[in-house]
Design an enzyme around this catalytic site. Structure first.
Site, PDB file in Angstrom:
ATOM      1  N   ASP A 137       1.628   0.447  -2.231  1.00 48.62           N
ATOM      2  CA  ASP A 137       0.247   0.747  -2.641  1.00 48.62           C
ATOM      3  C   ASP A 137      -0.269   2.034  -2.005  1.00 48.62           C
ATOM      4  O   ASP A 137       0.212   2.480  -0.957  1.00 48.62           O
ATOM      5  CB  ASP A 137      -0.684  -0.382  -2.173  1.00 48.62           C
ATOM      6  CG  ASP A 137      -0.639  -1.591  -3.091  1.00 48.62           C
ATOM      7  OD1 ASP A 137       0.288  -1.677  -3.917  1.00 48.62           O
ATOM      8  OD2 ASP A 137      -1.526  -2.449  -2.951  1.00 48.62           O
ATOM      9  N   ASP A 138      -1.302   2.562  -2.647  1.00 47.75           N
ATOM     10  CA  ASP A 138      -2.206   3.582  -2.065  1.00 47.75           C
ATOM     11  C   ASP A 138      -1.709   5.028  -2.124  1.00 47.75           C
ATOM     12  O   ASP A 138      -2.381   5.923  -1.621  1.00 47.75           O
ATOM     13  CB  ASP A 138      -2.586   3.262  -0.617  1.00 47.75           C
ATOM     14  CG  ASP A 138      -3.437   2.009  -0.498  1.00 47.75           C
ATOM     15  OD1 ASP A 138      -3.886   1.513  -1.545  1.00 47.75           O
ATOM     16  OD2 ASP A 138      -3.642   1.527   0.620  1.00 47.75           O
ATOM     17  N   HIS A 151      -3.177   1.234  -9.208  1.00 40.77           N
ATOM     18  CA  HIS A 151      -3.910   0.545  -8.140  1.00 40.77           C
ATOM     19  C   HIS A 151      -5.402   0.644  -8.468  1.00 40.77           C
ATOM     20  O   HIS A 151      -6.092  -0.354  -8.542  1.00 40.77           O
ATOM     21  CB  HIS A 151      -3.577   1.210  -6.803  1.00 40.77           C
ATOM     22  CG  HIS A 151      -3.972   0.397  -5.610  1.00 40.77           C
ATOM     23  ND1 HIS A 151      -4.060  -0.969  -5.621  1.00 40.77           N
ATOM     24  CD2 HIS A 151      -4.320   0.766  -4.341  1.00 40.77           C
ATOM     25  CE1 HIS A 151      -4.433  -1.406  -4.424  1.00 40.77           C
ATOM     26  NE2 HIS A 151      -4.614  -0.378  -3.635  1.00 40.77           N
ATOM     27  N   HIS A 178     -10.098   4.410  -5.148  1.00 38.63           N
ATOM     28  CA  HIS A 178      -9.861   3.221  -4.325  1.00 38.63           C
ATOM     29  C   HIS A 178     -11.184   2.641  -3.820  1.00 38.63           C
ATOM     30  O   HIS A 178     -11.664   2.993  -2.748  1.00 38.63           O
ATOM     31  CB  HIS A 178      -8.945   3.584  -3.153  1.00 38.63           C
ATOM     32  CG  HIS A 178      -8.290   2.386  -2.531  1.00 38.63           C
ATOM     33  ND1 HIS A 178      -8.944   1.528  -1.680  1.00 38.63           N
ATOM     34  CD2 HIS A 178      -7.030   1.903  -2.643  1.00 38.63           C
ATOM     35  CE1 HIS A 178      -8.118   0.574  -1.298  1.00 38.63           C
ATOM     36  NE2 HIS A 178      -6.950   0.780  -1.866  1.00 38.63           N
ATOM     37  N   HIS A 190       2.958  -0.329   1.894  1.00 36.96           N
ATOM     38  CA  HIS A 190       2.071   0.817   1.635  1.00 36.96           C
ATOM     39  C   HIS A 190       2.775   2.141   1.931  1.00 36.96           C
ATOM     40  O   HIS A 190       3.212   2.371   3.058  1.00 36.96           O
ATOM     41  CB  HIS A 190       0.816   0.728   2.512  1.00 36.96           C
ATOM     42  CG  HIS A 190      -0.057  -0.445   2.187  1.00 36.96           C
ATOM     43  ND1 HIS A 190       0.250  -1.724   2.586  1.00 36.96           N
ATOM     44  CD2 HIS A 190      -1.207  -0.523   1.468  1.00 36.96           C
ATOM     45  CE1 HIS A 190      -0.684  -2.551   2.134  1.00 36.96           C
ATOM     46  NE2 HIS A 190      -1.581  -1.856   1.454  1.00 36.96           N
TER      47      HIS A 190
HETATM   48 ZN   LIG Z   1      -5.108  -0.179  -1.556  1.00 40.95          ZN
END
Ligand SMILES: [Zn+2]
Length: 264
Positions: free
Chosen positions: A78-79, A129, A133, A223
């Protein structure tokens, strides 16, 4: 319906009942009972929204069915994109000949589009995602739709492939998030294994947590990025990924993307 409105209503109802009880308008016992029930209802709904593994608000995928008896596992990151860590991770995955799924952030993609293209060109799956964010539970319906729409469009234009999966930030979702995802043809994917790698507890600790909790069909959350701050190191996750792959391969696991896991 937005969960946040229900939380506000249940909160106001609880306070109002307690006040009415105190003023003698309603019997104190009844007021306390209604206030408790109201808070319990709100708290329960909130818990269901933030816990990753339930489908109360709509189908939330955390693992795949492995009827074939194969030991499949899907690593997800993620991210990102988040140079130089995403690229370093890609190198590890290439060395180990493992495909993974990247849940990327639209805003990061605008900044580092070449990293997303590189990721896709290596055969990894690109999933959404978020466009930006943010906690989806706090967005208005319009902001939510715009967020998802912008992120999905950007990724599809960049990779030339349809984006099929979305993991909302923190895994948080309510009816509106699930409805918006469905409207865009996105399946919501959370996780079965979460080693909390973002706290940087040590590469071996991250790897041990994954290997302890993994089971056939599991989706593992790691991540490569640090959204929205984009300041933390992801060296531990990269090192842990190498250890996880070696260990799980020795246990007979096969690494697949989320799409492969769900469409076997
Ligand atoms: Zn995230």
């Amino acid at each position: 319906m937005r969960l946040i409105y229900i939380l506000i209503i249940t909160g106001i109802l609880a306070v109002a009942m307690l006040w009415l009880g105190k003023l003698g308008v309603v019997r104190k016992k009844l007021a306390a009972l209604v206030a408790c029930a109201s808070l319990l209802c709100g708290g329960g709904l909130l818990l269901l929204a933030v816990l990753p593994g339930n489908s109360f608000y709509g189908e939330t995928i955390t693992s795949g069915q492995v009827a074939s008896g194969k030991k499949l596992v899907a690593l997800t990151f993620d991210d990102g994109p988040y140079p130089p860590y995403t690229q370093k991770l890609l190198t590890v995955l290439e060395e180990k000949q493992v495909q993974a799924t990247f849940f990327v952030v639209g805003n990061n993609t605008k900044q580092f589009s070449e990293v997303v293209c590189l990721t896709a060109s290596k055969g990894h799956e690109i999933a959404l995602h978020a466009g930006e964010h943010k906690d989806f539970l706090k967005l208005s319906k319009g902001e939510l739709v715009e967020n998802i729409s912008a992120g999905k469009k950007l990724l599809e234009e960049l990779t030339g492939k349809p984006v099929k999966y979305m993991r909302p930030p923190h895994g948080f979702r309510d009816w509106a998030v699930m409805e918006a995802a469905s409207d865009f043809g996105l399946k919501v994917v959370n996780w079965r294994v979460i080693p909390r790698d973002w706290t940087n507890p040590g590469a071996q600790v991250i790897a041990d947590r994954v290997c302890k909790d993994v089971a056939p069909g599991a989706i593992v959350l790691l991540h490569d990025g640090d959204a929205p701050a984009q300041t933390a190191s992801r060296e531990q996750t990269i090192e842990a990924t190498s250890i996880i792959i070696d260990e799980l391969l020795s246990q007979g696991y096969e690494f697949v993307t989320v799409g492969e896991l769900l469409n076997q």
